[in-house]
Design an enzyme around this catalytic site. Structure first.
Site, mmCIF file in Angstrom:
data_model
loop_
_atom_site.group_PDB
_atom_site.id
_atom_site.type_symbol
_atom_site.label_atom_id
_atom_site.label_comp_id
_atom_site.label_asym_id
_atom_site.label_seq_id
_atom_site.Cartn_x
_atom_site.Cartn_y
_atom_site.Cartn_z
ATOM 1 N N LYS A 130 0.843 -1.206 0.000
ATOM 2 C CA LYS A 130 0.000 0.000 0.000
ATOM 3 C C LYS A 130 0.878 1.256 0.000
ATOM 4 O O LYS A 130 1.944 1.271 0.650
ATOM 5 C CB LYS A 130 -0.889 -0.033 1.237
ATOM 6 C CG LYS A 130 -1.953 1.053 1.303
ATOM 7 C CD LYS A 130 -2.838 0.844 2.536
ATOM 8 C CE LYS A 130 -3.932 1.883 2.637
ATOM 9 N NZ LYS A 130 -4.799 1.672 3.823
ATOM 10 N N SER A 177 -9.617 1.681 2.911
ATOM 11 C CA SER A 177 -8.799 2.448 2.000
ATOM 12 C C SER A 177 -7.771 1.609 1.244
ATOM 13 O O SER A 177 -7.202 2.084 0.254
ATOM 14 C CB SER A 177 -8.069 3.544 2.769
ATOM 15 O OG SER A 177 -7.211 2.973 3.739
ATOM 16 N N SER A 180 -9.716 -0.651 7.100
ATOM 17 C CA SER A 180 -9.186 -0.509 5.739
ATOM 18 C C SER A 180 -8.528 -1.745 5.140
ATOM 19 O O SER A 180 -8.239 -1.763 3.944
ATOM 20 C CB SER A 180 -8.211 0.659 5.673
ATOM 21 O OG SER A 180 -8.942 1.844 5.519
HETATM 22 N N1 GLN Z 1 -12.892 4.204 6.513
HETATM 23 C C1 GLN Z 1 -12.233 4.517 7.736
HETATM 24 C C2 GLN Z 1 -11.781 5.962 7.692
HETATM 25 O O1 GLN Z 1 -12.071 6.610 6.760
HETATM 26 C C3 GLN Z 1 -11.095 3.600 7.966
HETATM 27 C C4 GLN Z 1 -9.865 3.966 7.251
HETATM 28 C C5 GLN Z 1 -8.718 3.031 7.531
HETATM 29 O O2 GLN Z 1 -8.872 1.989 8.160
HETATM 30 N N2 GLN Z 1 -7.551 3.454 7.104
HETATM 31 O O3 GLN Z 1 -11.147 6.454 8.578
#
Ligand code: GLN
Length: 460
Positions: free
Chosen positions: A74, A149, A173
């Site tokens: 990532k 994400s 994410s």
């Molecule tokens: N969707 C969650 C956020 O926007 C989780 C993001 C993540 O786990 N990096 O914070």
């Protein structure tokens, strides 16, 4: 052939590391332009590494446990010489100047790092639509979001572009895109994997973890990256199991769930779409027939989860972004970032200013303790909490959701981050051809138990 078997085949010269890599490179050539999962690959280095490994194996020289397996990473985890942009214009010119601890560990075990994956900008999202480099498509449900994400990472797995990917999980994410793309994703116990070299979203919640098509892929990655790191303040030291052996043993066990207790919650079911519940319930019921006891539990604080998570996230993110002031990395973050990142900076700044009067953040920390205590009490004497991973199906790319609708995807995944426990997602089935995930959560430090469950479930 699962990933463990593949790694054995490479070591036994039944499969060349180079051929394994070439298969992925062909797929990438054919499909990455449309899926937009990889932001950057380094073909030449990967080919050199694969050829060197094949020679070593031929010469009976010792190679590492991940020899010849191909990784994607990532874009918020530092890898030397790749652009580590966190999918933001803010960092478009930042070339990784060092390897994150997890990357050094993979390289030491002879994993091949092929490239860097797309994501939501600074990992702040659940759909992979907010990247400066464009949206990622879902290979398992084309035309729909892959989740986020770590959507690019999930798409490199679902789209057959590599063996294993590393993502990060702050509020879901890793598990959310694993669910939407029909693969496996694992968020370890907080502190079990070093965060050194990860670009923070919210440091008290962030955790690096693996994604793969099968449990042996997750296990081999965990065997490599779970370790105490003295250079990282939240790193913990716990007796590390042999995850791969656990996964292999579970497959041979006659009644892998005998004597185990699984909690299910009405509060989780009532916010999940009926069609998803049906699939997930069926999976959990299969476990009863394998010896598990399934019991109903009540989780009182479901309504507190999202406000608590986002409040903490805004404040910690705001603080983490102060270094992107334009002096070191070229752009001042507020000048070039997207709407969601800007929203979090503004909100985080506002909440931080109000903090002297203890208006919000202090309350969020209290709420976090309540949630953590409740989850720990629930898990006491129990083995797992199981539910859907994401309560909704992934939306179609281009459909506009307001921020609250987007946040609602996370309601079942933020709990594990707020309480630090391990959690994973695996494919439970499909609704109208779209994958849906089963989430398995366990007590802190019981990561191995989740691997056991994933493996046993995969086998049936
Ligand atoms: N969707 C969650 C956020 O926007 C989780 C993001 C993540 O786990 N990096 O914070």
């Amino acid at each position: 052939m699962n990933i463990f078997e593949k790694s054995q085949a490479i070591k036994n010269q039944e499969l060349k590391a180079k051929d394994n890599l070439d298969n992925f490179l062909r797929t990438i050539d054919n499909t990455n332009d449309s899926i937009n999962a990889f932001l950057e690959i380094n073909k030449e280095d990967a080919i050199n590494k694969a050829e060197t490994l094949d020679k070593k194996i031929q010469n009976k020289e010792k190679v590492g446990s991940l020899a010849g397996l191909v990784f994607s990473i990532k874009a918020n985890i530092n890898v030397e010489d790749f652009i580590i942009s966190a999918a933001s214009k803010t960092l478009e010119n930042y070339k990784g100047s060092y390897n994150a601890t997890v990357i050094d560990k993979i390289l030491k075990e002879d994993g091949i790092i092929l490239g860097i994956t797309n994501m939501d900008e600074f990992a702040a999202g659940s759909s992979s639509e907010t990247s400066y480099y464009g949206i990622t498509d879902n290979p398992a449900a084309p035309g729909r979001i892959p989740g986020g994400s770590s959507g690019g990472s999930a798409a490199t797995i679902a789209g057959d572009m590599c063996d294993i990917s590393l993502g990060s999980d702050t509020g879901g994410s890793i598990r959310n895109p694993a669910s939407h793309c029909g693969i496996m994703g694992f968020k370890p116990t907080y502190g079990a994997v070093s965060r050194q070299g990860l670009i923070d979203l919210s440091m008290s919640l962030d955790q690096i973890g693996p994604m793969a098509k099968d449990v042996t892929g997750l296990s081999m990655a965990l065997d490599t990256i779970v370790a105490h790191d003295p250079s990282e303040c939240s790193s913990i030291d716990y007796k590390k199991p042999n995850f791969t052996q656990t996964a292999l043993n579970a497959k041979n066990s006659e009644s892998p769930f005998e004597g185990m207790t699984i909690a299910v919650c009405d509060e989780f079911r009532s916010i999940t779409d009926d069609k998803i519940n049906k699939i997930v319930d069926k999976k959990i019921n299969e476990l009863s027939s394998l010896g598990a006891e399934v019991i109903d539990f009540c989780f009182h604080y479901i309504d507190l989860c999202l406000p608590t998570y986002y409040l903490i996230n805004y404040v910690e993110f705001f603080s983490a972004t102060r270094k992107f002031d334009g002096r070191k990395f070229g752009h001042r973050i507020e000048d070039v970032c997207g709407d969601e990142v800007f929203r979090r900076i503004e909100m985080g700044s506002y909440i931080s200013q109000k903090e002297f009067s203890g208006k919000y953040y202090k309350h969020a920390l209290k709420a976090r303790s309540l949630i953590k205590d409740e989850i720990n009490a629930m898990l006491k004497g129990l083995d797992f909490i199981m539910s859907s991973t994401v309560p909704k199906l992934p939306h179609k790319i281009g459909e506009k959701l307001d921020p609250m609708e987007m946040y609602a995807y996370d309601v079942l995944t933020v709990i594990a981050n707020l309480s630090g426990i391990p959690a994973a997602s695996m494919k439970a089935g499909e609704v109208d051809g779209i994958p849906v995930g089963l989430q398995i959560q366990a007590n802190s430090l019981e990561d191995e138990k989740i691997i056991h469950a994933l493996s046993a479930l995969e086998e049936i």
